[in-house]
Structure formats: structure tokens, C-alpha cells
Write an enzyme that holds these catalytic residues in place. Structure first.
Site, PDB file in Angstrom:
ATOM      1  N   ASN A   6      34.901  55.685  41.334  1.00 53.09           N
ATOM      2  CA  ASN A   6      35.409  55.113  42.587  1.00 53.09           C
ATOM      3  C   ASN A   6      36.771  54.419  42.449  1.00 53.09           C
ATOM      4  O   ASN A   6      37.356  53.997  43.440  1.00 53.09           O
ATOM      5  CB  ASN A   6      34.388  54.136  43.215  1.00 53.09           C
ATOM      6  CG  ASN A   6      33.082  54.829  43.519  1.00 53.09           C
ATOM      7  OD1 ASN A   6      33.060  55.861  44.187  1.00 53.09           O
ATOM      8  ND2 ASN A   6      31.980  54.290  43.004  1.00 53.09           N
ATOM      9  N   ARG A  13      39.937  51.321  48.959  1.00 52.31           N
ATOM     10  CA  ARG A  13      38.541  50.927  48.744  1.00 52.31           C
ATOM     11  C   ARG A  13      38.397  49.405  48.780  1.00 52.31           C
ATOM     12  O   ARG A  13      38.943  48.710  47.918  1.00 52.31           O
ATOM     13  CB  ARG A  13      38.109  51.437  47.358  1.00 52.31           C
ATOM     14  CG  ARG A  13      36.759  50.985  46.942  1.00 52.31           C
ATOM     15  CD  ARG A  13      36.497  51.253  45.466  1.00 52.31           C
ATOM     16  NE  ARG A  13      35.158  50.833  45.133  1.00 52.31           N
ATOM     17  CZ  ARG A  13      34.749  50.554  43.906  1.00 52.31           C
ATOM     18  NH1 ARG A  13      35.570  50.697  42.887  1.00 52.31           N
ATOM     19  NH2 ARG A  13      33.522  50.150  43.696  1.00 52.31           N
ATOM     20  N   ASN A  69      37.689  50.149  32.399  1.00 50.67           N
ATOM     21  CA  ASN A  69      37.012  49.623  33.577  1.00 50.67           C
ATOM     22  C   ASN A  69      36.005  50.698  33.954  1.00 50.67           C
ATOM     23  O   ASN A  69      36.354  51.710  34.558  1.00 50.67           O
ATOM     24  CB  ASN A  69      37.980  49.363  34.734  1.00 50.67           C
ATOM     25  CG  ASN A  69      37.258  48.744  35.928  1.00 50.67           C
ATOM     26  OD1 ASN A  69      36.019  48.676  35.953  1.00 50.67           O
ATOM     27  ND2 ASN A  69      38.012  48.296  36.924  1.00 50.67           N
ATOM     28  N   ALA A  72      31.002  50.844  38.288  1.00 46.33           N
ATOM     29  CA  ALA A  72      29.565  50.568  38.386  1.00 46.33           C
ATOM     30  C   ALA A  72      28.801  50.977  37.129  1.00 46.33           C
ATOM     31  O   ALA A  72      27.716  50.437  36.859  1.00 46.33           O
ATOM     32  CB  ALA A  72      28.996  51.279  39.613  1.00 46.33           C
ATOM     33  N   GLU A  93      37.009  45.389  27.804  1.00 47.35           N
ATOM     34  CA  GLU A  93      36.458  45.704  29.127  1.00 47.35           C
ATOM     35  C   GLU A  93      37.231  44.931  30.185  1.00 47.35           C
ATOM     36  O   GLU A  93      37.461  43.737  30.016  1.00 47.35           O
ATOM     37  CB  GLU A  93      34.982  45.284  29.138  1.00 47.35           C
ATOM     38  CG  GLU A  93      34.307  45.456  30.481  1.00 47.35           C
ATOM     39  CD  GLU A  93      32.850  44.972  30.463  1.00 47.35           C
ATOM     40  OE1 GLU A  93      32.265  44.811  29.378  1.00 47.35           O
ATOM     41  OE2 GLU A  93      32.327  44.747  31.551  1.00 47.35           O
ATOM     42  N   ARG A 102      29.974  37.723  41.995  1.00 45.99           N
ATOM     43  CA  ARG A 102      29.497  38.696  42.968  1.00 45.99           C
ATOM     44  C   ARG A 102      27.973  38.872  42.880  1.00 45.99           C
ATOM     45  O   ARG A 102      27.282  38.014  42.364  1.00 45.99           O
ATOM     46  CB  ARG A 102      30.264  40.018  42.769  1.00 45.99           C
ATOM     47  CG  ARG A 102      31.786  39.832  42.932  1.00 45.99           C
ATOM     48  CD  ARG A 102      32.532  41.130  42.818  1.00 45.99           C
ATOM     49  NE  ARG A 102      32.122  42.063  43.850  1.00 45.99           N
ATOM     50  CZ  ARG A 102      32.338  43.390  43.779  1.00 45.99           C
ATOM     51  NH1 ARG A 102      32.984  43.892  42.728  1.00 45.99           N
ATOM     52  NH2 ARG A 102      31.933  44.178  44.743  1.00 45.99           N
TER      53      ARG A 102
HETATM   54  C1  DQA Z   1      34.592  46.739  39.081  1.00 45.84           C
HETATM   55  C2  DQA Z   1      33.348  45.885  39.349  1.00 45.84           C
HETATM   56  C3  DQA Z   1      32.116  46.764  39.432  1.00 45.84           C
HETATM   57  O1  DQA Z   1      30.963  45.966  39.707  1.00 45.84           O
HETATM   58  C4  DQA Z   1      32.251  47.785  40.535  1.00 45.84           C
HETATM   59  O2  DQA Z   1      31.134  48.648  40.559  1.00 45.84           O
HETATM   60  C5  DQA Z   1      33.526  48.562  40.442  1.00 45.84           C
HETATM   61  C6  DQA Z   1      34.750  47.852  40.098  1.00 45.84           C
HETATM   62  C7  DQA Z   1      35.880  45.883  39.112  1.00 45.84           C
HETATM   63  O3  DQA Z   1      36.890  46.358  38.602  1.00 45.84           O
HETATM   64  O4  DQA Z   1      35.882  44.780  39.672  1.00 45.84           O
HETATM   65  O5  DQA Z   1      33.565  49.754  40.709  1.00 45.84           O
HETATM   66  O6  DQA Z   1      34.494  47.298  37.779  1.00 45.84           O
END
Ligand code: DQA
Length: 142
Positions: A6, A13, A69, A72, A93, A102
Site C-alpha cells: 500500500n 492514501r 517499511n 501492514a 525498520e 495508533r
Molecule cells: C506504516 C504503519 C503500518 O501500521 C501500516 O499498515 C502501513 C504504514 C507506516 O509507515 O506508518 O502500511 O508502516
């Protein structure tokens, strides 16, 4: 630099959470920072867990470290964690959002325990900080 699912949609997004920069713009900023640090960065994005596993395997012998990154997959993927552990490359990471601010399901990362460290919550700057941290770590350990 591995971008997970994503993240190809960055810019459109949920901009309130992830900001308005596109992935191309983030990659450009990383490239600029890489030049300043005198390192080379290879970037790729995939929405597919197995493709990311393959990319981690491919890094062995080609790259000195991994910036990831995992989107999810951070919170779900034992396969990505095992791949990183298997290649044993120093890994940082990164997250755009502060995952600890969150939903509770985002508080756990399968990758963090095998990473050098995690940078979370600084928007696009998280990637720059991550690249600096990885470079610093590699130079200190050579
Ligand atoms: C993310 C945080 C994740 O929880 C989420 O699913 C993402 C983006 C972030 O960069 O903040 O896709 O990795």
C-alpha cells in the site's frame, strides 16, 4: 530500501496519517540523502509478501544493509522476519506514522526484535533518519 504493501499509494492514501508525499518523492529524498552520505540506495516496492521475501534473499551479497517499511506486514509477517534473520543483514525498520500512538494491532512488530532499531512517527523524515542510522551503524562496525 524495501517498501511494503500500500505504500505505492502514498500521496493519496490517508494523507492525514501518512502525509502528502508520494513514494517517488520519498525515494528522491532518500537518493539525495544517500549522495550526501556517499552511499548507494536501491529501492523497491511490492504489495506481495513473497516478492519482499525474495528481495531480502537477493540482498545477500549485493547490499550491506536493509531499510524496510514493511507496512501492514510489520504486524503479521513471520516470513519477512525469518527472511531478514536468515540473510543476517543489518536492518533498520521505519514507519511514517508512530505505530504506538495508533490501534493496538499496530503496536507489535515481528521485525523490530531482529532489527538494529526502529524509527517511527516522523513522516517522510523517518526514511532519512533510517538511512542515516543504518549508514552510521555500518561505518561504526566496519
Ligand atoms: C506504516 C504503519 C503500518 O501500521 C501500516 O499498515 C502501513 C504504514 C507506516 O509507515 O506508518 O502500511 O508502516
Amino acid at each position: 530500501m524495501l517498501h511494503g504493501p500500500n505504500l505505492n499509494l502514498l500521496g493519496q492514501r490517508e494523507p492525514g496519517i501518512y502525509g502528502s508525499l508520494t513514494l517517488i518523492e520519498i525515494n528522491r529524498q532518500l537518493e539525495t540523502e544517500a549522495q550526501k552520505l556517499a552511499v548507494k540506495v536501491f529501492t523497491m516496492q511490492s504489495n506481495h509478501e513473497g516478492v519482499l521475501v525474495d528481495a531480502i534473499h537477493d540482498a545477500l551479497g549485493k547490499h550491506q544493509g536493509i531499510l524496510i517499511n514493511a507496512g501492514a506486514y510489520t504486524h503479521t509477517s513471520i516470513a519477512l522476519r525469518d527472511a531478514i534473520a536468515a540473510v543476517n543483514l543489518p536492518t533498520v525498520e521505519v514507519h511514517l506514522s508512530n505505530i504506538y500512538k495508533r490501534e493496538e494491532f499496530r503496536h507489535h512488530s515481528y521485525i523490530a526484535p531482529i532489527a538494529i532499531g526502529q524509527i517511527s512517527g516522523f513522516g517522510a523524515q523517518s526514511y532519512i533518519l533510517g538511512l542515516q542510522a543504518l549508514t552510521f551503524y555500518l561505518r561504526k562496525n566496519i
